[in-house]
Write a protein that holds these residues in place. Structure first.
Motif, PDB file in Angstrom:
ATOM      1  N   UNK A 199      -6.173  -3.045  -6.814  1.00 38.30           N
ATOM      2  CA  UNK A 199      -5.740  -2.629  -5.489  1.00 38.30           C
ATOM      3  C   UNK A 199      -6.157  -1.199  -5.163  1.00 38.30           C
ATOM      4  N   UNK A 200      -6.404  -0.975  -3.864  1.00 36.25           N
ATOM      5  CA  UNK A 200      -6.454   0.370  -3.323  1.00 36.25           C
ATOM      6  C   UNK A 200      -5.069   0.678  -2.764  1.00 36.25           C
ATOM      7  N   UNK A 201      -4.777   1.961  -2.554  1.00 35.01           N
ATOM      8  CA  UNK A 201      -3.426   2.270  -2.095  1.00 35.01           C
ATOM      9  C   UNK A 201      -3.384   3.536  -1.261  1.00 35.01           C
ATOM     10  N   UNK A 229       3.499  -9.032   1.157  1.00 33.83           N
ATOM     11  CA  UNK A 229       4.841  -8.943   0.596  1.00 33.83           C
ATOM     12  C   UNK A 229       5.384  -7.540   0.823  1.00 33.83           C
ATOM     13  N   UNK A 230       6.654  -7.471   1.207  1.00 31.21           N
ATOM     14  CA  UNK A 230       7.350  -6.193   1.379  1.00 31.21           C
ATOM     15  C   UNK A 230       8.578  -6.197   0.486  1.00 31.21           C
ATOM     16  N   UNK A 242      -1.756  -7.933   0.425  1.00 34.48           N
ATOM     17  CA  UNK A 242      -1.181  -6.654   0.830  1.00 34.48           C
ATOM     18  C   UNK A 242       0.236  -6.567   0.289  1.00 34.48           C
ATOM     19  N   UNK A 243       0.636  -5.344  -0.140  1.00 36.35           N
ATOM     20  CA  UNK A 243       1.970  -5.136  -0.669  1.00 36.35           C
ATOM     21  C   UNK A 243       2.551  -3.854  -0.087  1.00 36.35           C
ATOM     22  N   UNK A 244       3.719  -3.974   0.557  1.00 37.58           N
ATOM     23  CA  UNK A 244       4.457  -2.825   1.069  1.00 37.58           C
ATOM     24  C   UNK A 244       5.641  -2.560   0.135  1.00 37.58           C
ATOM     25  N   UNK A 245       5.775  -1.330  -0.344  1.00 38.38           N
ATOM     26  CA  UNK A 245       6.896  -0.972  -1.209  1.00 38.38           C
ATOM     27  C   UNK A 245       7.626   0.217  -0.596  1.00 38.38           C
ATOM     28  N   UNK A 294       1.682   1.576   0.107  1.00 40.38           N
ATOM     29  CA  UNK A 294       1.034   0.347   0.555  1.00 40.38           C
ATOM     30  C   UNK A 294      -0.171   0.101  -0.336  1.00 40.38           C
ATOM     31  N   UNK A 295      -0.297  -1.123  -0.825  1.00 39.22           N
ATOM     32  CA  UNK A 295      -1.407  -1.492  -1.697  1.00 39.22           C
ATOM     33  C   UNK A 295      -2.109  -2.704  -1.109  1.00 39.22           C
ATOM     34  N   UNK A 296      -3.427  -2.771  -1.261  1.00 41.81           N
ATOM     35  CA  UNK A 296      -4.180  -3.900  -0.734  1.00 41.81           C
ATOM     36  C   UNK A 296      -5.374  -4.214  -1.623  1.00 41.81           C
TER      37      UNK A 296
END
Length: 276
Positions: A58-60, A6-7, A33-36, A74-76
């Motif tokens: 999450x790691x980031x 997701x972004x 995965x997350x893109x902010x 970015x988090x995953x």
């Protein structure tokens, strides 16, 4: 294989309700995965991660804001993605590793493009330079602040040179501009008359389809921000329900013509043998 990225351009994480909106989305959508983009934070305190619900799961990797409209994170999920390298620039966060269940080494790039036209060529060149540093399959997502065609904007005027430059970059990078499901635009100025633009998107290498052949990019409902979040996921279809897809990009792949001729000759030979 399961996949969901997701972004979201959140337009500021300093307000608690923005962090809660991310937490709700993470709990509901469960991305790996997350893109902010546009965190607008020059530091990233643990309290913000807790408010986002991401401090334990999450790691980031993050790039601090250097202005009022910057900042990326970015988090995953480390149970789904094993990181081998990460680094940042002002407008890019790069995380390289492997998704669980795949031997494919991936580069996950979170981007936030400049709004000033004269800076965009340098931004595209920076992405290309970073891609060429690593022999990996790329997934690039975020707010590019650019469009590829008139269909990606409604209202005001179009900059045809800027559109051509973005298309040229996509071609040089050998990326695919996936169609967007469930909507046409990702941002609105919320004025009368309104302007709607598709600023946010995912671009992927054709090779990414080898591991994830059912990729779908979709628009998520708008919450809090003037940007919609977008999702890239590998949709698993039931038997006999998988749709046929063909992308024009494949026509320019090395060896495509030879492969097509070989397939046709093989089919003709089989048909002759079977009396068809």
């Amino acid at each position: 294989m399961d996949l969901k990225i997701i972004s979201w351009n959140i337009r500021g994480l300093g307000r608690r309700k923005k962090a809660r909106a991310i937490r709700n989305m993470v709990n509901e959508r469960k991305p790996q995965f997350l893109f902010v983009q546009e965190t607008k934070l020059s530091s990233f305190p643990q309290a913000v991660l807790r408010s986002m619900g991401c401090d334990r799961r999450f790691e980031f990797c993050w790039a601090p804001a250097e202005g009022s409209a910057d900042g990326l994170i970015s988090l995953w999920d480390p149970n789904a993605f094993v990181k081998t390298l990460d680094y940042t620039t002002k407008r890019i966060v790069v995380v390289i590793g492997k998704l669980k269940g795949s031997e494919m080494e991936c580069g996950m790039m979170n981007v936030y493009g400049p709004t000033i036209e004269v800076e965009k060529d340098g931004f595209f060149k920076e992405i290309l330079d970073e891609m060429r540093k690593h022999n990996v399959v790329w997934v690039i997502g975020g707010d590019f602040n650019a469009i590829t065609s008139m269909e990606e904007k409604q209202g005001l005027s179009w900059n045809y040179t800027a559109m051509e430059n973005f298309r040229s970059f996509i071609q040089k990078a050998k990326l695919m501009n996936l169609p967007l499901a469930d909507g046409l635009y990702t941002w609105s100025n919320n004025r009368e008359p309104p302007t709607f633009v598709r600023l946010d998107k995912f671009l992927v290498n054709a090779a990414f389809f080898e591991g994830y052949p059912n990729l779908k990019q979709s628009l998520l409902p708008k919450v809090i921000s003037d940007h919609n979040a977008i999702a890239l996921e590998n949709v698993v279809y039931k038997k006999d329900m998988r749709p046929f897809r063909f992308y024009n990009y494949l026509l320019s792949e090395d060896g495509f013509d030879e492969m097509l001729v070989g397939k046709v000759k093989n089919f003709q030979a089989q048909s002759s043998t079977n009396g068809i």
